[in-house]
Design a protein around this motif. Structure first.
Motif, PDB file in Angstrom:
ATOM      1  N   ALA A   1       0.844  -1.217   0.124  1.00 61.85           N
ATOM      2  CA  ALA A   1      -0.147  -0.018  -0.091  1.00 61.85           C
ATOM      3  C   ALA A   1       0.732   1.312  -0.128  1.00 61.85           C
TER       4      ALA A   1
ATOM      5  N   SER B   1       1.236   4.368  -2.655  1.00 58.10           N
ATOM      6  CA  SER B   1       0.793   5.479  -2.276  1.00 58.10           C
ATOM      7  C   SER B   1       1.767   6.702  -2.542  1.00 58.10           C
TER       8      SER B   1
ATOM      9  N   GLY C   1      -6.510   1.625  -6.751  1.00 55.95           N
ATOM     10  CA  GLY C   1      -7.459   0.753  -6.462  1.00 55.95           C
ATOM     11  C   GLY C   1      -6.998  -0.470  -5.757  1.00 55.95           C
TER      12      GLY C   1
ATOM     13  N   LYS D   1      -5.340  -0.668  -2.993  1.00 59.09           N
ATOM     14  CA  LYS D   1      -5.319  -0.463  -1.612  1.00 59.09           C
ATOM     15  C   LYS D   1      -6.735  -0.918  -0.807  1.00 59.09           C
ATOM     16  N   ASN D   2      -7.726  -1.081  -1.827  1.00 60.37           N
ATOM     17  CA  ASN D   2      -9.095  -1.436  -1.020  1.00 60.37           C
ATOM     18  C   ASN D   2      -9.052  -3.009  -1.068  1.00 60.37           C
ATOM     19  N   THR D   3      -8.464  -3.634  -1.737  1.00 63.40           N
ATOM     20  CA  THR D   3      -7.961  -4.986  -1.800  1.00 63.40           C
ATOM     21  C   THR D   3      -7.260  -5.543  -0.506  1.00 63.40           C
TER      22      THR D   3
ATOM     23  N   ARG E   1      -6.807  -3.696   2.199  1.00 66.58           N
ATOM     24  CA  ARG E   1      -7.354  -3.299   3.519  1.00 66.58           C
ATOM     25  C   ARG E   1      -8.268  -4.803   3.758  1.00 66.58           C
ATOM     26  N   TRP E   2      -8.932  -5.222   2.968  1.00 61.42           N
ATOM     27  CA  TRP E   2      -9.737  -6.334   2.807  1.00 61.42           C
ATOM     28  C   TRP E   2      -8.938  -7.386   3.139  1.00 61.42           C
TER      29      TRP E   2
ATOM     30  N   PHE F   1      -5.595   1.823   7.620  1.00 58.02           N
ATOM     31  CA  PHE F   1      -6.168   0.591   7.483  1.00 58.02           C
ATOM     32  C   PHE F   1      -6.672   0.136   9.023  1.00 58.02           C
TER      33      PHE F   1
END
Length: 195
Positions: free
Chosen positions: A104, A108, A119, A121-123, A125-126, A169
């Motif tokens: 991440a 960034s 995009g 980063k969403n994965t 975080r999950w 996160f």
């Protein structure tokens, strides 16, 4: 005396904190990654670097393991099942927590802008949230990750959880929130952070 090269806003915090816990004398040189002084000791330009008798040791996990083994504290003895479990937790944290946060960060501000994928980063975080669920089921009973004894993976986990908060996160498991609060309250942690 040891010399630790790296800022407290990096994985060098893990090393500084362990040295404070051990009570070993050290000098801290707050250098940033890829600075000329860092590159001269580690061509990859990465921190932290621990200087031991004039020899640079790189990679925070290698440094933590060396210090714990060398000082005979904050670890289980090599060749024991407890050490195998400790090493397993260490690898899990590196694979599932540290790697997600590092990826991440790369997308960034580290990679050139044209190479960044916002995009992802969403994965990440999950995945980080899923990994938290797995970890709480692996935690021992007691104040520390393995139970009643603080060990190498505690330094990695507390650092990753602090990093996660900075990176936005979420820490979704209350047991990990409580754990982080305890770790950050330790006097040795506070001394290291103040550097």
């Amino acid at each position: 005396m040891y010399q630790v090269i790296g800022t407290t806003r990096s994985r060098a915090m893990r090393v500084l904190w362990m040295l404070e816990e051990i009570g070993a004398p050290y000098q801290h040189v707050a250098e940033n990654p890829r600075s000329p002084g860092v590159v001269a000791l580690n061509p990859a330009g990465k921190i932290p670097i621990l200087i031991v008798d004039g020899t640079p040791v790189t990679d925070s996990t290698a440094i933590l393991t060396y210090l714990a083994d060398h000082h005979g504290t904050l670890t289980h003895p090599a060749g024991t099942l407890a050490r195998a479990r400790q090493d397993s937790l260490t690898q899990f944290l590196l694979d599932e927590f540290d790697a997600a946060l590092w990826l991440a960060a790369r997308h960034s501000f580290i990679l050139p802008e044209e190479m960044r994928l916002a995009g992802i980063k969403n994965t990440l975080r999950w995945e980080f949230e899923q990994s938290q669920k797995v970890l709480v089921n692996r935690m021992g009973e007691g104040a520390y990750l393995m139970g009643d004894q603080m060990t190498v993976p505690d330094f990695i986990l507390a650092n990753c959880l602090s990093w996660a908060l900075t990176a936005k996160f979420p820490i979704t498991e209350h047991r990990l929130t409580d754990y982080l609060e305890r770790m950050r309250a330790r006097p040795a942690y506070q001394r290291a952070l103040a550097r």
